[in-house]
Scaffold this motif. Structure first.
Motif, PDB file in Angstrom:
ATOM      1  N   ALA A  56       1.176  -1.293  -0.011  1.00  0.00           N
ATOM      2  CA  ALA A  56      -0.262  -0.095  -0.072  1.00  0.00           C
ATOM      3  C   ALA A  56       0.196   1.348  -0.064  1.00  0.00           C
ATOM      4  O   ALA A  56       0.334   1.975  -0.581  1.00  0.00           O
ATOM      5  N   VAL A 290      -9.462  -0.640   1.613  1.00  0.00           N
ATOM      6  CA  VAL A 290      -7.913  -0.781   0.976  1.00  0.00           C
ATOM      7  C   VAL A 290      -8.041  -2.288   1.164  1.00  0.00           C
ATOM      8  O   VAL A 290      -7.293  -3.115   0.479  1.00  0.00           O
ATOM      9  N   VAL A 293      -9.273  -4.003  -1.164  1.00  0.00           N
ATOM     10  CA  VAL A 293      -7.874  -4.313  -2.825  1.00  0.00           C
ATOM     11  C   VAL A 293      -7.006  -4.692  -2.617  1.00  0.00           C
ATOM     12  O   VAL A 293      -6.944  -5.460  -3.264  1.00  0.00           O
ATOM     13  N   LEU A 294      -6.204  -4.559  -1.052  1.00  0.00           N
ATOM     14  CA  LEU A 294      -5.163  -5.580  -1.084  1.00  0.00           C
ATOM     15  C   LEU A 294      -5.095  -7.132  -0.882  1.00  0.00           C
ATOM     16  O   LEU A 294      -4.399  -8.273  -1.635  1.00  0.00           O
ATOM     17  N   LEU A 303      -5.108  -1.083  -8.383  1.00  0.00           N
ATOM     18  CA  LEU A 303      -4.705  -0.120  -6.361  1.00  0.00           C
ATOM     19  C   LEU A 303      -4.807   1.045  -6.120  1.00  0.00           C
ATOM     20  O   LEU A 303      -4.669   1.318  -5.814  1.00  0.00           O
TER      21      LEU A 303
END
Ligand code: SAM
Length: 339
Positions: A56, A290, A293-294, A303
């Motif tokens: 990230a 997030v 999405v990871l 991402l």
């Protein structure tokens, strides 16, 4: 491609919370009456792994982030933290520059960890300390943690070269105002940079009231009554602390006056919570997921696009809109979002 938000603000700073747990129970953040033995902190599988955090962070750096601050909860309670620092220290900006990699801590574990963190590539630290008086500090940290141990942690940070060391002091009216001048004196003698923080209406657990805020102007008046000072210009866009210099040349201090002098227009900061929620304001009510999405097989490009879209949609400016009525709105606790 550096995205701008709806108020034209770039994304430069990322705060990454590595845990929602803390070994202190500060009355204004995680009061022990609420966050006791039975409180359910995040289960492990919901907390981002070091690999997920690094991935990230890399995506954020591709979007213009130049400064990473590790926080929590208390970041030093996360096991093997120097490993994460070593991973993050390898990241470079798109033009090959090093990142400003720093960490905010209560200092309790710094004696043991300052050297390993410095060796892993941490540049500097900010240590929170609200008083030099054991009775005042012990009551504020909620566990009677002694001042001397935090001072020893600060010494360890100085010895490890994690400089300049900054000190955060939250000032709450009627609680630690009398500690302001002694803290300023100590900072002048020690060479650390003291930053006062106006007590903020984050979360709900602290029962915040406006009359408990000591405004920046009052702080400057108290200090300049002892040592004359003058304001210094902001070092860069997005610097949240107003800065003052002592006219006798013995250093400077800052004030983070989110309540009486909001700096929303210059806010270039995003926050990633320990469970991978992205918040674009400390006073946000919802984050963007997030972690999903990871973990859903998305590519790095997807991402980056998700983060860029989130930033472009941002129009937060809570502190400018703050009014007595807004303190009752639903909000996320600071330790959960990442202070
Ligand atoms: N545990 C670490 C520490 O003590 O620095 C990092 C997390 S802590 C939430 C980050 C900073 O937020 C600390 O300096 C703390 O004093 C400050 N803070 C927490 N609640 C606050 C509030 N209601 N108003 C102003 N500052 C606050």
């Amino acid at each position: 491609m550096d995205p701008l938000d709806r108020l034209g603000r770039p994304l430069h700073d990322l705060r990454i919370s590595v845990t929602d747990r803390c070994n202190f129970r500060c009355t204004y953040c995680m009061p022990k009456e609420i966050f006791g033995r039975d409180y359910a902190f995040l289960p492990r599988d919901q907390v981002l792994s070091f690999e997920e955090i690094e991935r990230a962070a890399r995506a954020f750096v591709a979007l213009g982030v130049e400064k990473l601050r590790i926080t929590g909860g208390e970041p030093l309670v996360r096991r093997d933290l120097p490993h994460l620092i070593a991973q993050l220290a390898t990241l470079r900006t798109p033009t090959g520059g090093e990142l400003d990699l720093t960490l905010t801590t209560n200092g309790a574990a710094l004696r043991a960890l300052a050297q390993p963190l410095a060796e892993a590539g941490l540049r500097r630290v900010t240590v929170s300390l609200d008083s030099l008086d054991d009775a005042v500090f012990g009551a504020m940290n909620g566990i009677d943690f002694p001042v001397a141990r935090v001072l020893d942690g600060i010494d360890a940070a100085l010895e490890a070269g994690l400089t300049p060391v900054k000190i955060n002091m939250v000032v709450r009216r009627g609680v630690n105002e009398d500690s302001v001048v002694p803290m300023a004196r100590w900072a002048r003698e020690t060479g650390v940079i003291l930053r006062f923080i106006e007590y903020m209406d984050v979360g709900h657990s602290n029962g915040w009231r406006l009359d408990e805020v000591v405004p920046a102007a009052d702080l400057v008046e108290s200090i300049s009554g002892v040592w004359p000072v003058e304001p210094i210009d902001a070092g860069y866009r997005g610097e949240v602390a107003g800065r003052w210099r002592y006219l006798d040349g013995l250093g400077e201090f800052g004030i983070i006056s989110s309540v009486t002098r909001p700096f929303c227009r210059d806010c270039t900061r995003a926050r990633l919570s320990a469970d991978g929620q992205l918040y674009t304001c400390l006073f946000a009510v919802t984050g963007r997921d997030v972690r999903a999405v990871l973990r859903d097989g998305s590519s790095d490009e997807e991402l980056v696009a998700f983060l860029a879209d989130t930033w472009r949609a941002r129009d937060d400016r809570y502190s400018e809109l703050r009014a007595a009525s807004t303190s009752d709105l639903p909000k996320i606790e600071m330790f959960a979002m990442g202070g």
